[in-house]
Design a protein around this motif. Sequence first.
Motif, PDB file in Angstrom:
ATOM      1  N   GLU A  62      -0.425   2.308 -10.511  1.00  0.00           N
ATOM      2  CA  GLU A  62      -0.579   1.876 -12.002  1.00  0.00           C
ATOM      3  C   GLU A  62      -1.454   2.352 -13.112  1.00  0.00           C
ATOM      4  O   GLU A  62      -1.313   2.325 -13.653  1.00  0.00           O
ATOM      5  N   ASN A  63      -2.172   1.389 -12.557  1.00  0.00           N
ATOM      6  CA  ASN A  63      -3.770   1.485 -14.074  1.00  0.00           C
ATOM      7  C   ASN A  63      -4.528   2.654 -13.387  1.00  0.00           C
ATOM      8  O   ASN A  63      -5.448   3.442 -14.604  1.00  0.00           O
ATOM      9  N   ILE A  64      -4.127   3.375 -12.659  1.00  0.00           N
ATOM     10  CA  ILE A  64      -5.332   4.690 -12.432  1.00  0.00           C
ATOM     11  C   ILE A  64      -4.568   5.575 -12.843  1.00  0.00           C
ATOM     12  O   ILE A  64      -5.000   7.070 -12.683  1.00  0.00           O
ATOM     13  N   ALA A  65      -3.140   5.615 -12.814  1.00  0.00           N
ATOM     14  CA  ALA A  65      -2.186   7.063 -13.683  1.00  0.00           C
ATOM     15  C   ALA A  65      -3.179   7.537 -14.821  1.00  0.00           C
ATOM     16  O   ALA A  65      -3.383   8.975 -14.391  1.00  0.00           O
ATOM     17  N   ASP A  66      -3.140   6.879 -15.393  1.00  0.00           N
ATOM     18  CA  ASP A  66      -3.324   7.178 -16.953  1.00  0.00           C
ATOM     19  C   ASP A  66      -5.102   7.846 -17.212  1.00  0.00           C
ATOM     20  O   ASP A  66      -4.990   9.231 -18.048  1.00  0.00           O
ATOM     21  N   PRO A  67      -5.756   7.226 -16.281  1.00  0.00           N
ATOM     22  CA  PRO A  67      -7.080   7.414 -16.641  1.00  0.00           C
ATOM     23  C   PRO A  67      -7.699   9.236 -15.579  1.00  0.00           C
ATOM     24  O   PRO A  67      -8.276   9.685 -16.282  1.00  0.00           O
ATOM     25  N   LEU A  68      -6.475   9.317 -14.705  1.00  0.00           N
ATOM     26  CA  LEU A  68      -6.388  10.831 -13.573  1.00  0.00           C
ATOM     27  C   LEU A  68      -6.027  11.529 -14.994  1.00  0.00           C
ATOM     28  O   LEU A  68      -6.609  12.500 -14.512  1.00  0.00           O
TER      29      LEU A  68
ATOM     30  N   MET B 274       0.546  -1.264   0.005  1.00  0.00           N
ATOM     31  CA  MET B 274      -0.128  -0.116   0.163  1.00  0.00           C
ATOM     32  C   MET B 274       0.571   1.576  -0.070  1.00  0.00           C
ATOM     33  O   MET B 274       1.340   1.739   0.562  1.00  0.00           O
ATOM     34  N   ILE B 275       0.436   2.213  -1.292  1.00  0.00           N
ATOM     35  CA  ILE B 275       1.667   3.377  -0.773  1.00  0.00           C
ATOM     36  C   ILE B 275       0.652   5.088  -1.157  1.00  0.00           C
ATOM     37  O   ILE B 275      -0.996   4.453  -2.051  1.00  0.00           O
ATOM     38  N   PRO B 276       0.656   5.829  -0.982  1.00  0.00           N
ATOM     39  CA  PRO B 276       0.024   7.037  -0.834  1.00  0.00           C
ATOM     40  C   PRO B 276      -0.036   7.009  -1.936  1.00  0.00           C
ATOM     41  O   PRO B 276       1.081   7.523  -2.831  1.00  0.00           O
ATOM     42  N   LEU B 277      -0.938   8.182  -2.499  1.00  0.00           N
ATOM     43  CA  LEU B 277      -1.410   8.589  -3.950  1.00  0.00           C
ATOM     44  C   LEU B 277      -0.447   9.635  -4.032  1.00  0.00           C
ATOM     45  O   LEU B 277      -1.028  10.315  -5.088  1.00  0.00           O
ATOM     46  N   ALA B 278      -0.363  10.195  -3.404  1.00  0.00           N
ATOM     47  CA  ALA B 278       0.820  11.646  -3.184  1.00  0.00           C
ATOM     48  C   ALA B 278       1.620  12.141  -4.798  1.00  0.00           C
ATOM     49  O   ALA B 278       1.546  12.892  -4.924  1.00  0.00           O
ATOM     50  N   ALA B 279       2.302  10.573  -4.492  1.00  0.00           N
ATOM     51  CA  ALA B 279       2.777  10.970  -5.744  1.00  0.00           C
ATOM     52  C   ALA B 279       1.843  11.390  -6.932  1.00  0.00           C
ATOM     53  O   ALA B 279       3.210  11.650  -7.590  1.00  0.00           O
ATOM     54  N   THR B 280       1.017   9.995  -7.173  1.00  0.00           N
ATOM     55  CA  THR B 280       0.413  10.015  -8.472  1.00  0.00           C
ATOM     56  C   THR B 280      -0.565  11.574  -8.919  1.00  0.00           C
ATOM     57  O   THR B 280      -0.048  12.041  -9.330  1.00  0.00           O
ATOM     58  N   PHE B 281      -0.717  11.790  -7.511  1.00  0.00           N
ATOM     59  CA  PHE B 281      -1.405  13.028  -7.255  1.00  0.00           C
ATOM     60  C   PHE B 281      -1.315  14.871  -8.068  1.00  0.00           C
ATOM     61  O   PHE B 281      -0.953  15.327  -8.486  1.00  0.00           O
ATOM     62  N   HIS B 282       0.189  14.767  -7.490  1.00  0.00           N
ATOM     63  CA  HIS B 282       1.508  15.927  -7.402  1.00  0.00           C
ATOM     64  C   HIS B 282       1.746  15.982  -8.977  1.00  0.00           C
ATOM     65  O   HIS B 282       1.862  16.709  -8.844  1.00  0.00           O
ATOM     66  N   LYS B 283       1.648  14.720  -9.591  1.00  0.00           N
ATOM     67  CA  LYS B 283       1.995  15.060 -11.419  1.00  0.00           C
ATOM     68  C   LYS B 283       0.671  15.231 -11.769  1.00  0.00           C
ATOM     69  O   LYS B 283       1.341  16.425 -13.111  1.00  0.00           O
ATOM     70  N   MET B 284      -0.070  15.758 -11.332  1.00  0.00           N
ATOM     71  CA  MET B 284      -1.115  16.159 -11.996  1.00  0.00           C
ATOM     72  C   MET B 284      -0.690  18.083 -12.067  1.00  0.00           C
ATOM     73  O   MET B 284      -1.257  18.607 -12.968  1.00  0.00           O
ATOM     74  N   THR B 285      -0.249  18.181 -10.569  1.00  0.00           N
ATOM     75  CA  THR B 285      -0.019  19.696 -10.541  1.00  0.00           C
ATOM     76  C   THR B 285       0.846  20.099 -12.127  1.00  0.00           C
ATOM     77  O   THR B 285       0.537  21.413 -12.836  1.00  0.00           O
ATOM     78  N   ARG B 286       2.075  19.708 -12.331  1.00  0.00           N
ATOM     79  CA  ARG B 286       2.362  19.473 -13.833  1.00  0.00           C
ATOM     80  C   ARG B 286       1.494  19.970 -15.164  1.00  0.00           C
ATOM     81  O   ARG B 286       1.574  20.654 -15.904  1.00  0.00           O
ATOM     82  N   ILE B 287       0.664  18.748 -15.396  1.00  0.00           N
ATOM     83  CA  ILE B 287      -0.235  18.796 -15.883  1.00  0.00           C
ATOM     84  C   ILE B 287      -1.161  20.038 -16.353  1.00  0.00           C
ATOM     85  O   ILE B 287      -1.467  21.137 -17.376  1.00  0.00           O
ATOM     86  N   VAL B 288      -1.836  20.198 -15.272  1.00  0.00           N
ATOM     87  CA  VAL B 288      -2.508  21.547 -14.887  1.00  0.00           C
ATOM     88  C   VAL B 288      -1.838  22.628 -15.110  1.00  0.00           C
ATOM     89  O   VAL B 288      -2.246  23.780 -16.446  1.00  0.00           O
ATOM     90  N   ARG B 289      -0.583  23.461 -14.760  1.00  0.00           N
ATOM     91  CA  ARG B 289       0.279  24.390 -14.951  1.00  0.00           C
ATOM     92  C   ARG B 289      -0.054  24.396 -17.067  1.00  0.00           C
ATOM     93  O   ARG B 289      -0.132  25.593 -17.536  1.00  0.00           O
TER      94      ARG B 289
END
Length: 686
Positions: free
Chosen positions: A411-417, A369-384
């Motif tokens: 790994e499976n939700i990174a692209d959908p997100l 179990m790992i936190p979603l933080a790394a995946t979530f913070h990657k979205m910051t770059r996309i928004v910017r």
Amino acid sequence: MTKDYSQVTGPELFVFETNQLLDKLEQLILDSEKSNGLETSIDEVFRIMHTIKGSAAMMSFNDISTLAHSMEDVFYYLRENKPETVDYSALTDLVLYVVDFIKGETTQMETGNNLTGDCSLLNDKIKTFLAVVKKVEAQTEVCSPQPADAEIEYCGLIKACELSGDSGQSIYKALIYFDDDCGMDNIRALTLINELSDFSQHMVYFPPDILENDDTAETIKTEGFKILFATSYPLETMEAFFAQTMFLKEFTLETVKKLAVTQQPPKRTIDLDGPLPSEPSACGVTDFGLPDVTADNERCLGGKQSFISVNVTKMDMLMDLVGELVTAEAMVTQNPELQGLNLDKFYKAARQLRKITGELQDVVMSIRMIPLAATFHKMTRIVRDMARKLDKQVELEIIGEQTEVDKNIIENIADPLMHLIRNAVDHGIESLQERIANGKHPIGRIRLEAKNAGGDVWIIVHDDGGGLNREKILHKAIERGLIEEADNTLTDKQVYAFILHPGFSTKEVVTEFSGRGVGMDVVAQNITAIGGAITVDSVAGVGTSMSIRIPLTLAIIDGMIVSVGHTIYTVPIISIKESFRLKDQNLIKDVDNNEMLMIRGQCYPVLRLHERFGIKAGKTDLYEGIMLMVEVDGRSLCLFVDSLLGQQQVVVKALPGYIKKKQGLAGCTLLGDGSVSLILDVAGLL
């Protein structure tokens, strides 16, 4: 033959460490841009670039090393000279371009392809930026002449030590000559510098361009390699270090200056009979002074923590073994040959085994179990990036980033997100002029939220944009033949769900980001593939919410084993509210003869599993069997089964593709007696 994963190759370790450093660097840059500017993060960016440069040079990844070196030069100049006129916005873009380039190269390494990137153009841009900064900067610091060589920036070195608080260190000057016939003197010098970084975090050397300029090899051969460095190690230790240098001909080492010792904090008196005092630690810094990629970027945890990196394949193997252990434990304790025997000691030992097996499973699951933080913070770059290209002002708010899920699910939700975030910026958030005309705040807001709900995790992407156009979606659905004519009985959620169909797009103009009708159907397919579901909700003029429900894990679940005729099913415990036998006053029927139960003033539909799956039932009378009330997403249903066989932890196995298409089945599992049980998907039944 079993593959040995005990050894990790150099490139694999380089990719792992570099990707962690790049993720930390990218988040650092984006956070600095949103807060008080990049100038507050110069030291940390410099250290990260220095680390990447050294690692890449040792692995002979010259393009990466060259690029990191050029960026390191920029931040070294900013750190030492502190120029007042710097375009930090342009510098932020340059750093992100460097991050993208290096990530592209590491991706090529991971896939086993040759590195094809060309950093020359980006490298020229960095050097041009540095030249412009130097030209614009009118003020220069005056330094008194030093007896040291003019090529070595003595003043800058002392200043760096004082700013970093490294008091009490000594500054040494070394002159190195390598053997005449060793060859590649510049590469020998670079290796020496990388080894010396374990002893010193502040150093300068001449020639400075030993990596980019092969002609420096001849300069080092004739004039020697000069190093000026600061360290807290004594002269004898550093002499021993240089003496063991390979291909060394001769060297000289002398002390140039010893920095003053700043006042140390008072010593603490420790009571040996009392509790141990807490040990202070520096957040985000390793024992060697390099950025710690596992430390939290924003805060330091109260206690000291130790981390170890483990190959993912090893974790998968461990998870499989635990799954086999759970199955084996069930086969032993539920062996049919034990029925009717008086084995008190055996059952006592079996309970202890079940307890240990459960604890082992919990530990292994927690490792994955790992936190979603790394995946979530990657979205910051996309928004910017998207906001700048679309000329919109958008802010991303992240909530619940510490919510943990299984690594395979992440790994499976990174692209959908990523698709959902891109759609929110492109489709959802209006232009600046449109928002002002509608009386909205000029800055659009996107909220990315994660939260736990029972055995599931909810990920919600909400934007405060214009919302979905119901009539436009209905018109497109009729045009594509999804419905024959406008049906007023369709709910808003049913209408909005049409956007998840392949090729469905209401955008009339195809752009770089959208309009082709691909993306949302892929999102739905990927989420369904991991046992999740997505729902769409929107209010015109207010905004849109995309809600994703995904399971915590795909491996082992607690299940209730039930029988329907001669067939055994497993119902996830997390979905069960209660079980009971039917009473006379509970059963009612509507005008369509559908069976329903009235319980505590609420009406629940009844689903006969033997009818749903076409099974020859053992019991057809509702008063003879068992009712199992299940609930998902606030919706409830009563399942009619023959009997309950008991609770058991089961290992979830995937179904073949042709069976998986049957709605209401989530997988299968192997029971203790060796029989196969189908696992029900309660959400699918509803």
